[in-house]
Write an enzyme that holds these catalytic residues in place. Structure first.
Site, short mmCIF file in Angstrom:
data_model
loop_
_atom_site.label_atom_id
_atom_site.label_comp_id
_atom_site.label_asym_id
_atom_site.label_seq_id
_atom_site.Cartn_x
_atom_site.Cartn_y
_atom_site.Cartn_z
N GLY A 206 -25.15 46.49 -16.48
CA GLY A 206 -26.46 46.64 -15.85
C GLY A 206 -26.47 46.66 -14.35
O GLY A 206 -27.41 47.17 -13.75
N ASP A 207 -25.44 46.11 -13.70
CA ASP A 207 -25.37 46.12 -12.23
C ASP A 207 -23.91 46.16 -11.81
O ASP A 207 -23.43 45.31 -11.06
CB ASP A 207 -26.07 44.89 -11.66
CG ASP A 207 -26.26 44.98 -10.14
OD1 ASP A 207 -26.10 46.10 -9.59
OD2 ASP A 207 -26.55 43.94 -9.51
N PHE A 208 -23.20 47.17 -12.30
CA PHE A 208 -21.75 47.23 -12.14
C PHE A 208 -21.38 47.88 -10.80
O PHE A 208 -20.80 48.96 -10.72
CB PHE A 208 -21.14 48.02 -13.30
CG PHE A 208 -19.66 47.77 -13.51
CD1 PHE A 208 -19.21 46.57 -14.02
CD2 PHE A 208 -18.73 48.74 -13.19
CE1 PHE A 208 -17.85 46.34 -14.21
CE2 PHE A 208 -17.37 48.53 -13.37
CZ PHE A 208 -16.94 47.32 -13.87
#
Length: 295
Positions: free
Chosen positions: A186-188
């Site tokens: 989701g927030d890589f």
């Protein structure tokens, strides 16, 4: 966070929260680690002499599934979850040492770092999604699509309306055409991949959802080594998207399409925050990515 009443209330409660979880988990805390915008994070010594990180997060939607995601992965690609109080938004997680961010690592080439990050993604995506506890990516991106349309109509920034429409359509349709569903990080982004002792790299700070794996690589591919700052970013981007797509078993055009969708959404978020010029830079990146994708 301090701009909102709930954020100010949480900040006022924070000293008591720190003391509560320090005592509950018998921790010796070091100085807080700076850099987060929605959480308080500090290294911690455990009663057995081991090391960990205490993370206390301002309650918000994106953070709600962090413990469930970490629990699902069980340390395969991400830090281990050692303890959690999900109601109080408190986590105790494995500490990464030395903790160098992937984006700041000068020992390895961009290609080598992208390959290492792709290996982490493969580990994260290999875990069966849990029966409950995580949002569906398709539902979230449908909401974003509507929000982008509303912001474009209300704010009327000087952004290419055709490109915005493409981004909106992709936010709605890409999840429906996925061939598999996984737990996405989701927030890589490169700042959320840290050098560690247990494995060369581990992911931290997820905002996990269940859905199309093609959603995940965008911030990694567009922020590592700042490819848009190259004199001609197109061949650099094409090479990197092909490299990561091959490593994770996805179509590079699909990764590019997700990147267009997410960049357009980001541009309208900037506009809504009053940062229209930053949004315009995002739209320029979206245009370059759309051209590479053949959109």
């Amino acid at each position: 966070m301090s701009r909102t009443a709930s954020g100010r209330a949480w900040l006022a409660e924070l000293p008591a929260l720190i003391a509560e979880f320090r005592d509950r988990w018998s921790l010796r805390l070091g100085p807080p680690i700076h850099g987060g915008s929605c959480s308080w994070v500090a290294p911690a010594a455990l009663p057995d002499g081991g090391s960990a990180v205490l993370k206390l997060t301002w309650p918000h939607r994106e953070a709600a599934g962090e413990a469930a995601g970490l629990r699902t992965w069980g340390g395969n690609g991400a830090v281990h979850l050692l303890a959690a109080d999900e109601r109080r938004h408190a986590l105790l997680v494995e500490r990464c040492v030395p903790g160098t961010e992937l984006g700041e690592d000068g020992r390895h080439s961009p290609d080598a770092r992208l390959a290492a990050a792709a290996e982490l993604l493969n580990g994260l995506w290999s875990a069966p999604p849990p029966a409950a506890g995580l949002e569906q990516l398709a539902a979230v991106t449908r909401e974003w699509a509507t929000l982008v349309e509303q912001r474009m109509a209300r704010l009327r920034p000087d952004y290419d309306p055709g490109l915005v429409a493409i981004g909106v359509d992709l936010l709605r349709t890409l999840p429906r055409s996925a061939t598999r569903e996984v737990v996405v990080h989701g927030d890589f982004n490169p700042g959320n991949v840290l050098a560690s002792e247990r494995r060369p790299w581990l992911a931290i700070d997820p905002k996990p959802m269940v859905g199309d794996p093609g959603y995940d690589p965008w911030p990694l591919l567009t922020q590592l080594d700042e490819p848009f700052e190259h004199d001609d970013p197109a061949p650099v981007l094409a090479h990197r998207y092909a490299l990561v797509a091959d490593a994770v078993g996805e179509d590079p055009r699909r990764l590019l399409a997700w990147s267009v969708a997410r960049t357009v959404e980001s541009a309208l978020w900037f506009a809504a925050m009053g940062e229209v010029a930053d949004g315009a830079e995002e739209m320029a990146q979206a245009a370059a990515l759309a051209e590479l994708a053949g959109l």
